[in-house]
Design a protein around this motif. Sequence first.
Motif, mmCIF file in Angstrom:
data_model
loop_
_atom_site.group_PDB
_atom_site.id
_atom_site.type_symbol
_atom_site.label_atom_id
_atom_site.label_comp_id
_atom_site.label_asym_id
_atom_site.label_seq_id
_atom_site.Cartn_x
_atom_site.Cartn_y
_atom_site.Cartn_z
ATOM 1 N N THR A 149 -26.603 68.921 35.609
ATOM 2 C CA THR A 149 -25.238 69.220 34.883
ATOM 3 C C THR A 149 -25.538 69.163 33.279
ATOM 4 O O THR A 149 -26.391 68.651 32.773
ATOM 5 N N SER B 296 -27.241 64.900 39.351
ATOM 6 C CA SER B 296 -26.810 63.976 40.540
ATOM 7 C C SER B 296 -28.048 63.790 41.438
ATOM 8 O O SER B 296 -28.925 64.552 41.304
ATOM 9 N N HIS C 114 -17.797 61.064 39.187
ATOM 10 C CA HIS C 114 -16.384 61.385 38.299
ATOM 11 C C HIS C 114 -16.774 61.384 36.986
ATOM 12 O O HIS C 114 -16.506 62.410 36.290
ATOM 13 N N ASP C 115 -17.356 60.277 36.451
ATOM 14 C CA ASP C 115 -17.322 60.115 34.958
ATOM 15 C C ASP C 115 -18.436 61.462 34.226
ATOM 16 O O ASP C 115 -17.922 61.899 33.214
ATOM 17 N N ARG C 116 -19.330 61.690 35.101
ATOM 18 C CA ARG C 116 -20.276 62.817 34.652
ATOM 19 C C ARG C 116 -19.908 64.190 35.284
ATOM 20 O O ARG C 116 -20.587 65.379 35.089
ATOM 21 N N LYS C 117 -18.733 64.236 35.882
ATOM 22 C CA LYS C 117 -18.220 65.522 36.459
ATOM 23 C C LYS C 117 -19.380 66.254 37.311
ATOM 24 O O LYS C 117 -19.507 67.423 37.142
ATOM 25 N N TYR C 118 -20.181 65.837 38.097
ATOM 26 C CA TYR C 118 -21.237 66.231 38.812
ATOM 27 C C TYR C 118 -20.407 67.594 39.877
ATOM 28 O O TYR C 118 -21.451 68.384 40.146
ATOM 29 N N GLU D 121 -18.066 69.496 39.085
ATOM 30 C CA GLU D 121 -17.413 70.650 38.605
ATOM 31 C C GLU D 121 -18.092 71.986 38.770
ATOM 32 O O GLU D 121 -17.498 72.919 39.205
ATOM 33 N N ARG D 122 -19.531 72.039 38.894
ATOM 34 C CA ARG D 122 -20.039 73.110 39.049
ATOM 35 C C ARG D 122 -20.168 73.786 40.568
ATOM 36 O O ARG D 122 -20.320 74.919 40.860
ATOM 37 N N THR E 201 -16.923 73.552 42.090
ATOM 38 C CA THR E 201 -15.336 73.993 42.303
ATOM 39 C C THR E 201 -15.440 75.480 42.483
ATOM 40 O O THR E 201 -16.248 76.299 41.916
ATOM 41 N N GLY F 166 -11.268 71.391 43.319
ATOM 42 C CA GLY F 166 -11.605 69.856 42.553
ATOM 43 C C GLY F 166 -10.633 68.948 42.727
ATOM 44 O O GLY F 166 -10.925 67.692 42.023
ATOM 45 N N ARG G 22 -8.547 65.685 44.060
ATOM 46 C CA ARG G 22 -8.734 64.757 45.125
ATOM 47 C C ARG G 22 -7.919 64.812 46.280
ATOM 48 O O ARG G 22 -6.709 65.206 46.093
#
Length: 527
Positions: A445, A450, A479-483, A485-486, A488, A520, A522
């Motif tokens: 990312t 990941s 979550h912190d690095r938003k692995y 998002e790609r 969603t 995305g 929860r």
Amino acid sequence: MGIIMKKLPIGIQNIREIIEENYIYVDKTRFAHQLISSGKHYFLARPRRFGKSLFLNTLEEIFKGSKELFQGCYIEQSNYDWKEYPVVYLDFSQFDNSSSEQLKKDLAEKLEETAQVHQLTIKAPSIQSKLRKLIEGLAKKERVVVLVDDYDKPIIDHLKNVEQAIENRDLLQRFFATLKSLDRYLKFIFTTGVSKFSQVSLFSAQNNLNDITMDPRYGAMMGYTVEELALNFEAHIDAIAKEENRKKEEIFAALKIWYNGYRFTKEKTPVYNPFSTLKYMDKKELEPYWYSTGTPSFLIHQVQKHPQSMVPLIGTTATKNELSNINDFDKIHLPALMFQTGYLTIDTYNPTTNRYHLTFPNKEVQEAFLNSLVKYFTTINPTVSSKCQQILETHQLTLFFNEIRSMLASFPYQLFVKATEATYQSVLLGILKGMELEVEAEQATNIGRSDLVIQMEKTTYILELKLNAPPEQALAQIHDRKYFERYTQKGKEIALIGVTFSSESRTISSWKGELLSTDGDRVQPLE
């Protein structure tokens, strides 16, 4: 008008063809000049497909006086005198070594062919006497250059059959003893191989052979340095970056992770695997090209014979003498064999203890080698694969990780001594691939990578692995690095899983997961 890129010399071992047919040539003639100027008898061990044959062919052309071939190269601009010498070139990879008799026959034919080229007759009852007549006959004009490629192939090919390996070794021992006795007729000798079998007379204590395998002056003689990569392949890198709409720096970074990292001396001179680097430039895909051309069945066989001497893949140390010599076919020192064949490389050197710390050279070797171990130590039958796919589709992760723990238990504990997160990641990757799951490692990312991503029909699983750290920490990193998002808006639910490996139990000790909706948000924790 665009720049016409030079061709990639994949698999080409002939220096004349490379230069005359507009292939890229990474100039290694500085090393050739240094060797010729400073000595006479040399041995170099390097892994397969690292450029040994091309370098020997380069030496052959130099000794034949082919100055015109090397225009613009280091040696052409040096003080080398370009005197012509007769060359005897023996490539043992071209000889049938299925038996010592067949090896003897092929070697004799090669000596006779060489003699015919020089209008000599060498009728004699043995290969030793044929060699003697050939060298003495050639030396009537000028002293002779002898170049020997893959001297050890008749041994390495039979490491599973010790009796045949010994027969072939003994033949080589007699042959090289004869060559040694002809030293007064010789100008230069260069021998290459993958391993150094110390009982071959080539390496006898009385021999004045210069083993440069771990000599810092020649650490970059095979393979590509980072400078050579940038200098010679910039046009190809630019083309890949443009085609993939990526920055050049990203391409170089990926190449470093996958194919760099080979270090053969105490000096820090890492080199890229030349074969895999060239294949990537051609295919534009990061794949285990070098590894796939010959999986290390002989290493797996050694583990099978002597599981108690299984190498701890991270944390192995050895002295230079231990790494340089193999003398017991029945119980080969595995760190030495893995170092010499390119499956482990030097990580650090401790001058106080004079010991070398070994590790995997790069991602290509680590992932592929551990995949081979997975196939050997675990039997993943279709029923288990189908079961694991079903429980993943229904998010029954407790059952899934119990299956993984069962498979990890089949590995020898020695494998995981001083293991890192990367070791466990590679083993788990191998297991998941063995289940025929669609899995990828280190999906990038914009702010990180990941560890593992598994694609199921209805769910994308993102796994982050930690060693001796709580799974909540791994989950927080996702979550912190938003692995996620790609992944969603792809029509799939997204499962985020933090996994903890324990260095004490050498297995998965705990995990924590949660399920996100396709956009995305929860949704719920996973049990």
